[in-house]
Design an enzyme around this catalytic site. Structure first.
Site, PDB file in Angstrom:
ATOM      1  N   TRP A 106     -14.899 -19.941 -66.914  1.00 32.09           N
ATOM      2  CA  TRP A 106     -15.926 -19.684 -66.861  1.00 32.09           C
ATOM      3  C   TRP A 106     -17.473 -20.987 -67.443  1.00 32.09           C
ATOM      4  CZ3 TRP A 106     -16.654 -16.968 -63.286  1.00 32.09           C
ATOM      5  CH2 TRP A 106     -15.271 -15.207 -63.355  1.00 32.09           C
ATOM      6  N   ASP A 176     -24.065 -17.999 -72.211  1.00 26.59           N
ATOM      7  CA  ASP A 176     -23.000 -16.759 -71.369  1.00 26.59           C
ATOM      8  C   ASP A 176     -22.277 -16.163 -72.189  1.00 26.59           C
ATOM      9  OD1 ASP A 176     -21.933 -15.393 -69.812  1.00 26.59           O
ATOM     10  OD2 ASP A 176     -20.969 -16.829 -68.578  1.00 26.59           O
ATOM     11  N   LYS A 200     -19.213  -5.413 -68.078  1.00 24.35           N
ATOM     12  CA  LYS A 200     -18.596  -5.281 -69.388  1.00 24.35           C
ATOM     13  C   LYS A 200     -19.059  -4.832 -70.343  1.00 24.35           C
ATOM     14  CE  LYS A 200     -17.115  -9.940 -67.640  1.00 24.35           C
ATOM     15  NZ  LYS A 200     -15.432 -10.158 -66.762  1.00 24.35           N
TER      16      LYS A 200
END
Length: 365
Positions: A106, A176, A200
């Site tokens: 990511w 992030d 999440k």
């Protein structure tokens, strides 16, 4: 009626487990929210009922996460993936550089997007070690005139997590936090921007939370499309266009649930307990199970491991599926096994997996 006995052992990496009581409350209110005769999904986002839901979710997040007054909380769409673009588009202006710490797929994707807007550089990377660890803080190199330093706080694919964050001084630190936000207390004042997809720990997919320091909004690039400006959303309380209303409602309910658990300190303690159940099995297996992350960089959210050999691993995943465990396959890019033990995954679910792992080893070693 509770549906607990029909619930899967859900270790999905995202979208992931939601608290059962939140789902059941949403079920009760689905067709008639607050006596309105409408679902939250049917009503105007300019209505008093929705306005209360929206503002309460913002206020609850500020309180729960101890967000200082000089920060805005935005509810956007497009996931963290759109933030990979919005951050450099707003702040990586001509003549500026930005530094990215690479700890997995990511952060690589975030860097790739930033290259479309300027000349970002690698501040540090653990790629040579197959992303088994988080780089040491003193190995992170950045420039005092960088637009920002970017990192990914938890790495779902490789199972690593930052324990301590770098002090970047006057350079804004951008994180992030999609996969570990609200899993533990964090000093928000260390960051210029925190962003996170909801799917999440915050709620269902469809909402992206952005926490941004107000002084940065004043420095943001204005020569970009309206919907991609942070100022557009800050100036309109995230109501410039129709927001993902149901997702924000669910996010608010998840925040209430976290409060009822005792807040972030209590949640962190429970997350540590859950992860320890599984890591202890890995560590005491004499190599039958092999964790990917180095011990000092292990994630509490995503526990990644391999089984002794490929055929046994296939058997493990097949038998786990038969036993009611969902989402234990590693990411398609790396294979292996992964147990994602986000906030809403019960201790009992992690205990069940630990017991299954011990039993599987005893039968197959």
């Amino acid at each position: 009626m509770s549906t607990t006995n029909k619930r899967a052992y859900n270790f999905n990496a995202g979208p992931s487990a939601l608290p059962l009581e939140v789902l059941e409350k949403a079920q009760q209110e689905l067709v008639n929210y607050n006596g309105s005769g409408m679902s939250i999904m049917e009503m105007s986002h300019r209505s008093k009922d929705y306005d209360a839901v929206h503002n309460e979710a913002i206020a609850r997040l500020k309180k729960l996460f101890s967000i200082p007054e000089n920060y805005e909380v935005l509810f956007l769409q497009g996931g963290a993936s759109l933030q990979f673009t919005m951050v450099p588009m707003n702040f990586l202006t001509e003549g500026k550089t930005a530094s990215y710490v690479l700890t997995g797929s990511w952060s690589e994707k975030a860097l790739k997007e930033a290259k479309l807007f300027g000349q970002p550089v690698e501040a540090a990377s653990s790629k040579e070690n197959k992303y088994r660890n988080i780089p040491a803080l003193n190995d992170i190199k950045f420039n005092a005139d960088d637009a920002y330093v970017h990192l990914t706080s938890n790495n779902t694919i490789y199972g690593t997590e930052w324990v301590e964050f770098p002090d970047t001084g006057d350079v804004p630190l951008v994180a992030d936090m999609s996969s570990d936000i609200l899993s533990r207390p964090v000093d928000v004042s260390k960051f210029g921007i925190i962003y996170a997809g909801a799917q999440k720990n915050l709620g269902p997919s469809g909402v992206t939370v952005v926490i941004i320091r107000k002084d940065l909004l004043e420095k943001a690039n204005t020569n970009i499309p309206t919907m991609l400006k942070y100022t557009t959303h800050a100036d309109s309380n995230s109501l410039y266009n129709t927001p993902p209303a149901f997702g924000i409602y669910m996010l608010g309910e998840v925040l209430k649930w976290v409060e009822n658990q005792g807040g972030l300190e209590a949640v962190q303690k429970r997350n540590e307990e859950k992860a320890k159940l599984i890591y202890d099995v890995i560590d005491s297996s004499n190599g039958f199970y092999k964790g990917h992350a180095t011990p000092e960089s292990r994630s509490l959210m995503n526990i990644t491991f391999r089984v002794a050999d490929e055929e046994l691993e296939k058997k493990f995943l097949a038998e786990a599926k038969e036993a009611g465990f969902v989402g234990l396959n590693g990411h398609r890019s790396v294979g292996g096994c992964r147990a994602s033990a986000y906030n809403a995954v019960p201790v009992e679910t992690c205990k069940a997996l630990a017991d299954f792992m011990v039993e599987f080893q005893n039968k197959n070693q």
